[in-house]
Design a protein around this motif. Structure first.
Motif, PDB file in Angstrom:
ATOM      1  N   UNK A 126       4.983   1.470  -0.182  1.00  0.00           N
ATOM      2  CA  UNK A 126       4.343   0.173   0.055  1.00  0.00           C
ATOM      3  C   UNK A 126       3.039   0.347   0.829  1.00  0.00           C
ATOM      4  N   UNK A 127       3.031   1.303   1.735  1.00  0.00           N
ATOM      5  CA  UNK A 127       1.801   1.578   2.489  1.00  0.00           C
ATOM      6  C   UNK A 127       0.669   1.987   1.537  1.00  0.00           C
ATOM      7  N   UNK A 129       0.270   1.317  -1.644  1.00  0.00           N
ATOM      8  CA  UNK A 129      -0.207   0.185  -2.443  1.00  0.00           C
ATOM      9  C   UNK A 129      -1.051  -0.763  -1.589  1.00  0.00           C
ATOM     10  N   UNK A 130      -0.650  -0.968  -0.334  1.00  0.00           N
ATOM     11  CA  UNK A 130      -1.400  -1.890   0.535  1.00  0.00           C
ATOM     12  C   UNK A 130      -2.769  -1.318   0.896  1.00  0.00           C
ATOM     13  N   UNK A 131      -2.836  -0.008   1.063  1.00  0.00           N
ATOM     14  CA  UNK A 131      -4.064   0.613   1.566  1.00  0.00           C
ATOM     15  C   UNK A 131      -5.058   0.999   0.475  1.00  0.00           C
ATOM     16  N   UNK A 137      -7.330  -7.385  -3.468  1.00  0.00           N
ATOM     17  CA  UNK A 137      -6.157  -7.669  -2.636  1.00  0.00           C
ATOM     18  C   UNK A 137      -5.056  -8.339  -3.452  1.00  0.00           C
ATOM     19  N   UNK A 138      -5.420  -9.246  -4.362  1.00  0.00           N
ATOM     20  CA  UNK A 138      -4.365  -9.930  -5.126  1.00  0.00           C
ATOM     21  C   UNK A 138      -3.677  -8.982  -6.122  1.00  0.00           C
ATOM     22  N   UNK A 140      -3.148  -5.748  -5.449  1.00  0.00           N
ATOM     23  CA  UNK A 140      -2.220  -4.991  -4.595  1.00  0.00           C
ATOM     24  C   UNK A 140      -0.981  -5.822  -4.262  1.00  0.00           C
ATOM     25  N   UNK A 141      -1.199  -7.099  -3.971  1.00  0.00           N
ATOM     26  CA  UNK A 141      -0.063  -7.974  -3.682  1.00  0.00           C
ATOM     27  C   UNK A 141       0.866  -8.078  -4.896  1.00  0.00           C
ATOM     28  N   UNK A 144       2.930  -4.898  -5.033  1.00  0.00           N
ATOM     29  CA  UNK A 144       3.958  -4.815  -3.984  1.00  0.00           C
ATOM     30  C   UNK A 144       5.091  -5.795  -4.267  1.00  0.00           C
ATOM     31  N   UNK A 145       4.731  -6.984  -4.735  1.00  0.00           N
ATOM     32  CA  UNK A 145       5.761  -7.978  -5.049  1.00  0.00           C
ATOM     33  C   UNK A 145       6.675  -7.459  -6.164  1.00  0.00           C
ATOM     34  N   UNK A 148       8.774  -4.343  -4.974  1.00  0.00           N
ATOM     35  CA  UNK A 148       9.836  -4.661  -4.011  1.00  0.00           C
ATOM     36  C   UNK A 148      10.967  -5.413  -4.705  1.00  0.00           C
TER      37      UNK A 148
END
Lengths: 298, 298
Positions: A126-127, A129-131, A137-138, A140-141, A144-145, A148
């Motif tokens: 997750x780190x 994907x976030x970084x 940004x959308x 990456x979100x 992650x969604x 997860x």
């Protein structure tokens, strides 16, 4: 891999190297606890078929984006897969000593280290994907969604729980399929979805086709795994063969017989290929990956 | 909680209720594996001091945003904390049978279920942050990035690894501080940072002040934990007292003595309060939380 899958061979040659370079760079040896880093690297860098990353790369290619876009999502999916194997192999779970012909993580290190290595591979996915600054940004979100949801309490981990609870019990084919859909299928399908997201295009029909492809391939993959567990020996598999019988697990061969299981896998492979039939040559690596999944012998 | 902390009492009365409602709603009982859901709820909904969520709520308040903004980040931080406790309590790790006066998760369920419950609490934290439509995508990304970095191989999990490796060894005070900074401090500091992000304001000085507050409070918290472990009995603590000695762990009292440990905690509390000295009344709940952390007796 066989010569009968040239497009897959090309994808594989390029992408496994990309993936392993990425894993090597993104799992540094010198974190705050070096034994933990070593265990993470041991678990993620000990080979494997890398099916999920190949699906990510294949989907990104099909969506028309360069392979480099797929590096981080392919790495993240593989880290989730690696974490799940480390935890599933623990004595309290499947109690397996051998994985890919090597001692499992808790055998090579110890149980506490293996639990923590699984945990940190999990966090790291997750780190990453976030970084990853390459994506909006959308995007990456969205990654992650999806990842997860595919791996949590209504996904992969729920499948492992159902699997543990089914030991020693006779299951229905429907229950067996649900368990495998959760335990294996969802991570396979999300690999294709992440590959699509990596292209940052808006093509819902392609996302839908990749999802249907993934759902069919995921189940075919698991049926073939069950078939190999009864037809191959430990050396060929690189992990203990006959382990389903040892754990008194229901399998497709035990419920349907070998011939019907093979036929089911073949039909699912056809379904998968139909899902991508409209995409021509760019879909060739994924189409051949679907064929390989049921043709493989390990 | 004592009457000497009225602003903290007010925050606590409102926020613990908000948090537990959020946990209750966001950890449904009917996922794909109900035993797994039950274990997740058992681990996250069995009380606890809820220090980290209070820090999130306190920081959001100080940043001038409504409490509702803090619900999801407070829940996510508590899920990461809960996952870490479930895994740390496992027989292969600290082997603890009692937590908050109740059987630990692997005692109430079984080891396999506890491993999976920890895993799914972990996944759920990131899922909640990714799915929370109330925040801009870049805010959610900032939260996921900070939380993953604070809890992974250079954060909380590395601290647990260092702690396991230190069993039976005499440590230096510096090594002990680093271990606690990683194991406990980083999640405490990130709680304050997430509370700040939740306000979606641009005030780097406040973020810096909250970070300094968190770093001081985190270490004070751990020193107090070590002091309580030697001065309180099991019933007062709700977990086995004397467990540091049982595990042959170096502690602040064992390295510095009780009086010097108390003095160290007091000085850290002062440092924490200085960090927020410029923020007046709005900082009162956090200031009192810093005082409570070293005044508490469990």
């Amino acid at each position: 891999m066989s010569n009968s899958f040239p497009a897959l061979d090309t994808l594989r040659t390029t992408c496994i190297n990309r993936l392993e370079t990425s894993l090597d760079q993104l799992l540094p040896e010198n974190t705050a606890a070096s034994r933990l880093s070593q265990a993470m690297r041991y678990a993620a860098l000990s080979g494997g078929k890398r099916i999920r990353p190949l699906l990510v790369y294949g989907a990104t290619t099909l969506a028309g984006a360069p392979l480099a876009k797929a590096d981080i999502p392919a790495t993240a999916v593989e880290l989730i897969h690696a974490y799940s194997l480390v935890h599933d192999d623990l004595p309290a779970m499947d109690d397996d000593d051998l994985r890919r012909g090597q001692p499992t993580c808790h055998k090579a290190f110890d149980e506490a280290t293996a639990i923590l290595a699984g945990d940190t591979l999990h966090t790291r996915a997750f780190e990453l994907l976030a970084c990853n600054g390459e994506f909006r940004a959308d995007t990456r979100i969205a990654m992650i969604r999806q990842l997860s949801q595919a791996s949590g309490a209504d996904g992969m981990a729920a499948g492992q729980m159902q699997d543990m609870q089914a030991h020693g019990q006779q299951q229905t084919v429907a229950a067996l399929e649900e368990m495998h859909f959760l335990k294996t299928g969802r991570l396979i399908t999300v690999s294709l979805q992440l590959g699509y997201f990596a292209a940052e295009i808006d093509d819902p029909a392609l996302l839908d086709a990749l999802t249907r492809f993934g759902d069919a391939v995921g189940l075919a993959f698991q049926i073939q795994d069950d078939i190999l567990d009864v037809t191959m020996d430990t050396e060929q598999l690189g992990k203990p063969s006959g382990s389903d019988e040892k754990h008194a697990k229901s399998t497709f061969p035990s419920l349907l017989g070998l011939d019907a299981s093979r036929e089911r896998a073949r039909l699912l492979c056809e379904q998968a290929q139909e899902a991508l039939a409209g995409y021509g040559e760019r879909a060739a690596p994924l189409q051949q990956l679907a064929q390989y999944i049921i043709a493989r012998n390990h």
